[in-house]
Design a protein around this motif. Structure first.
Motif, PDB file in Angstrom:
ATOM      1  N   GLN A 199      65.525  12.219 -70.441  1.00 24.04           N
ATOM      2  CA  GLN A 199      64.545  11.290 -71.008  1.00 24.04           C
ATOM      3  C   GLN A 199      63.458  10.943 -69.993  1.00 24.04           C
ATOM      4  O   GLN A 199      62.283  10.826 -70.353  1.00 24.04           O
ATOM      5  CB  GLN A 199      65.258  10.020 -71.489  1.00 24.04           C
ATOM      6  CG  GLN A 199      66.119  10.240 -72.719  1.00 24.04           C
ATOM      7  CD  GLN A 199      66.976   9.041 -73.082  1.00 24.04           C
ATOM      8  OE1 GLN A 199      67.357   8.247 -72.203  1.00 24.04           O
ATOM      9  NE2 GLN A 199      67.283   8.886 -74.346  1.00 24.04           N
ATOM     10  N   ASN A 200      63.843  10.792 -68.738  1.00 26.18           N
ATOM     11  CA  ASN A 200      62.857  10.524 -67.689  1.00 26.18           C
ATOM     12  C   ASN A 200      61.935  11.721 -67.492  1.00 26.18           C
ATOM     13  O   ASN A 200      60.729  11.564 -67.298  1.00 26.18           O
ATOM     14  CB  ASN A 200      63.556  10.175 -66.373  1.00 26.18           C
ATOM     15  CG  ASN A 200      63.864   8.703 -66.242  1.00 26.18           C
ATOM     16  OD1 ASN A 200      63.014   7.900 -65.861  1.00 26.18           O
ATOM     17  ND2 ASN A 200      65.086   8.327 -66.578  1.00 26.18           N
ATOM     18  N   CYS A 201      62.498  12.929 -67.534  1.00 31.80           N
ATOM     19  CA  CYS A 201      61.676  14.131 -67.420  1.00 31.80           C
ATOM     20  C   CYS A 201      60.695  14.217 -68.590  1.00 31.80           C
ATOM     21  O   CYS A 201      59.538  14.626 -68.421  1.00 31.80           O
ATOM     22  CB  CYS A 201      62.556  15.379 -67.391  1.00 31.80           C
ATOM     23  SG  CYS A 201      63.519  15.590 -65.870  1.00 31.80           S
ATOM     24  N   ALA A 202      61.149  13.820 -69.770  1.00 31.28           N
ATOM     25  CA  ALA A 202      60.304  13.883 -70.962  1.00 31.28           C
ATOM     26  C   ALA A 202      59.159  12.889 -70.907  1.00 31.28           C
ATOM     27  O   ALA A 202      58.044  13.173 -71.359  1.00 31.28           O
ATOM     28  CB  ALA A 202      61.145  13.634 -72.204  1.00 31.28           C
ATOM     29  N   SER A 203      59.413  11.703 -70.345  1.00 30.94           N
ATOM     30  CA  SER A 203      58.412  10.638 -70.367  1.00 30.94           C
ATOM     31  C   SER A 203      57.437  10.693 -69.195  1.00 30.94           C
ATOM     32  O   SER A 203      56.428   9.989 -69.189  1.00 30.94           O
ATOM     33  CB  SER A 203      59.107   9.271 -70.366  1.00 30.94           C
ATOM     34  OG  SER A 203      59.866   9.083 -69.177  1.00 30.94           O
ATOM     35  N   LYS A 204      57.725  11.544 -68.203  1.00 30.89           N
ATOM     36  CA  LYS A 204      56.872  11.614 -67.020  1.00 30.89           C
ATOM     37  C   LYS A 204      55.525  12.254 -67.348  1.00 30.89           C
ATOM     38  O   LYS A 204      55.475  13.333 -67.936  1.00 30.89           O
ATOM     39  CB  LYS A 204      57.578  12.427 -65.922  1.00 30.89           C
ATOM     40  CG  LYS A 204      57.053  12.143 -64.516  1.00 30.89           C
ATOM     41  CD  LYS A 204      57.443  10.746 -64.075  1.00 30.89           C
ATOM     42  CE  LYS A 204      56.968  10.462 -62.663  1.00 30.89           C
ATOM     43  NZ  LYS A 204      57.207   9.066 -62.281  1.00 30.89           N
ATOM     44  N   GLN A 205      54.451  11.588 -66.990  1.00 29.61           N
ATOM     45  CA  GLN A 205      53.111  12.152 -67.181  1.00 29.61           C
ATOM     46  C   GLN A 205      52.869  13.251 -66.149  1.00 29.61           C
ATOM     47  O   GLN A 205      53.094  13.046 -64.963  1.00 29.61           O
ATOM     48  CB  GLN A 205      52.061  11.058 -67.030  1.00 29.61           C
ATOM     49  CG  GLN A 205      52.120   9.984 -68.114  1.00 29.61           C
ATOM     50  CD  GLN A 205      51.773  10.536 -69.487  1.00 29.61           C
ATOM     51  OE1 GLN A 205      50.831  11.316 -69.636  1.00 29.61           O
ATOM     52  NE2 GLN A 205      52.541  10.151 -70.501  1.00 29.61           N
ATOM     53  N   ARG A 206      52.388  14.398 -66.613  1.00 32.27           N
ATOM     54  CA  ARG A 206      52.170  15.527 -65.725  1.00 32.27           C
ATOM     55  C   ARG A 206      50.727  16.011 -65.847  1.00 32.27           C
ATOM     56  O   ARG A 206      50.190  16.125 -66.952  1.00 32.27           O
ATOM     57  CB  ARG A 206      53.149  16.664 -66.038  1.00 32.27           C
ATOM     58  CG  ARG A 206      54.608  16.220 -65.942  1.00 32.27           C
ATOM     59  CD  ARG A 206      55.568  17.325 -66.327  1.00 32.27           C
ATOM     60  NE  ARG A 206      56.913  16.796 -66.538  1.00 32.27           N
ATOM     61  CZ  ARG A 206      57.801  16.608 -65.589  1.00 32.27           C
ATOM     62  NH1 ARG A 206      57.492  16.930 -64.340  1.00 32.27           N
ATOM     63  NH2 ARG A 206      58.997  16.124 -65.858  1.00 32.27           N
ATOM     64  N   THR A 237      54.962  16.275 -74.076  1.00 31.37           N
ATOM     65  CA  THR A 237      56.101  16.916 -73.422  1.00 31.37           C
ATOM     66  C   THR A 237      56.731  17.948 -74.338  1.00 31.37           C
ATOM     67  O   THR A 237      56.664  17.838 -75.576  1.00 31.37           O
ATOM     68  CB  THR A 237      57.157  15.873 -73.034  1.00 31.37           C
ATOM     69  OG1 THR A 237      58.273  16.533 -72.403  1.00 31.37           O
ATOM     70  CG2 THR A 237      57.672  15.103 -74.249  1.00 31.37           C
ATOM     71  N   TRP A 238      57.310  18.981 -73.729  1.00 29.72           N
ATOM     72  CA  TRP A 238      58.068  19.965 -74.499  1.00 29.72           C
ATOM     73  C   TRP A 238      59.516  19.516 -74.680  1.00 29.72           C
ATOM     74  O   TRP A 238      60.282  20.121 -75.428  1.00 29.72           O
ATOM     75  CB  TRP A 238      58.030  21.322 -73.800  1.00 29.72           C
ATOM     76  CG  TRP A 238      58.874  21.396 -72.550  1.00 29.72           C
ATOM     77  CD1 TRP A 238      60.165  21.855 -72.447  1.00 29.72           C
ATOM     78  CD2 TRP A 238      58.510  20.976 -71.232  1.00 29.72           C
ATOM     79  NE1 TRP A 238      60.622  21.765 -71.155  1.00 29.72           N
ATOM     80  CE2 TRP A 238      59.618  21.219 -70.386  1.00 29.72           C
ATOM     81  CE3 TRP A 238      57.363  20.411 -70.693  1.00 29.72           C
ATOM     82  CZ2 TRP A 238      59.603  20.910 -69.028  1.00 29.72           C
ATOM     83  CZ3 TRP A 238      57.344  20.122 -69.336  1.00 29.72           C
ATOM     84  CH2 TRP A 238      58.450  20.370 -68.523  1.00 29.72           C
ATOM     85  N   ILE A 239      59.913  18.431 -73.988  1.00 29.39           N
ATOM     86  CA  ILE A 239      61.304  17.974 -74.064  1.00 29.39           C
ATOM     87  C   ILE A 239      61.432  17.030 -75.253  1.00 29.39           C
ATOM     88  O   ILE A 239      61.384  15.807 -75.146  1.00 29.39           O
ATOM     89  CB  ILE A 239      61.731  17.293 -72.742  1.00 29.39           C
ATOM     90  CG1 ILE A 239      61.445  18.224 -71.556  1.00 29.39           C
ATOM     91  CG2 ILE A 239      63.221  16.952 -72.775  1.00 29.39           C
ATOM     92  CD1 ILE A 239      61.685  17.589 -70.202  1.00 29.39           C
TER      93      ILE A 239
END
Length: 229
Positions: free
Chosen positions: A95-102, A108-110
């Motif tokens: 969930q943290n990987c999904a919500s991180k702005q990049r 996000t693809w997650i």
């Protein structure tokens, strides 16, 4: 022409049939056995919200030879600032990987369905998370899955400087001890290249993957604190 995956069968076109962007096929579902088969073939899902599932095998491919990992003096120092756990909060890491702005990415693809699918793989002992904590709070980490002697990295996040890099370094040390061969980093990024990952062509990657992906390694993913010194 990109072929549609048949939901009734667990199979894929050969990765070498990918188009110039690296897309092998589309459609199908996230059945855990389909996902396992995809990774065994060097294929992974990557798609945006409301789009069909896209299955990829990019060329070039980014991999990390475990002996090539660059542990800088500053990162070695940072590792000691944190504590670590394996598989304690797998869903929260995703969930943290999904919500991180990049940078350069819109959304996000997650997706929710992807998180649910990888949770199943986690319950099967195939997907794993490496977690970084500071004062008991999750501040960074990464997740991926193991296929034979390969760790297939999916994503990482950091809410503190060096939190994800430290998790990666800790994981590399354990993978080496356990006898893994390499890390599949999938898509080339400057961040992972700075840690020692390298681009290889698809043929080289597939030959290397097929050679070791049937050599099963079973470890409990227990943290060895002696490797943190």
């Amino acid at each position: 022409m990109i072929l549609e995956v048949n939901k009734k069968e667990i199979n894929f076109p050969h990765p070498n049939t990918a188009n110039k962007d690296g897309i092998v096929a589309w459609g199908g579902d996230l059945n855990p056995y389909r996902l396992i088969k995809a990774y065994q073939l060097g294929i992974f899902p990557w798609y945006s919200h409301r789009d069909p599932i896209l299955w990829w095998s990019p060329n070039p491919r980014l991999i990390m030879e475990l002996d090539d990992f660059k542990l800088s003096k500053s990162l070695k120092k940072s590792i000691k600032k944190f504590t670590y756990k394996f598989n304690a909060n797998f869903k929260e890491v995703m969930q943290n990987c999904a919500s991180k702005q990049r940078k350069g990415q819109d959304g996000t693809w997650i997706q929710k369905d992807l998180i649910e699918a990888y949770e199943v793989l986690h319950s099967m002992g195939i997907a794993h998370s490496v977690e970084t904590y500071k004062d008991g709070v999750l501040v960074g980490g990464l997740y991926g899955l193991t296929i034979g002697k390969v760790f297939c990295g999916e994503s990482m996040f950091a809410n503190e400087s060096d939190a994800s890099k430290s998790a990666y370094a800790v994981m590399v040390k354990h993978l080496k001890k356990w006898g893994y061969d390499f890390i599949d980093c999938q898509v080339p990024t400057d961040h992972l290249k700075s840690l020692g990952a390298k681009e290889v062509d698809r043929e080289y990657f597939l030959e290397k993957l097929y050679r070791v992906n049937k050599e099963s390694i079973r470890y409990s993913w227990t943290l060895d604190k002696t490797l943190l010194d």
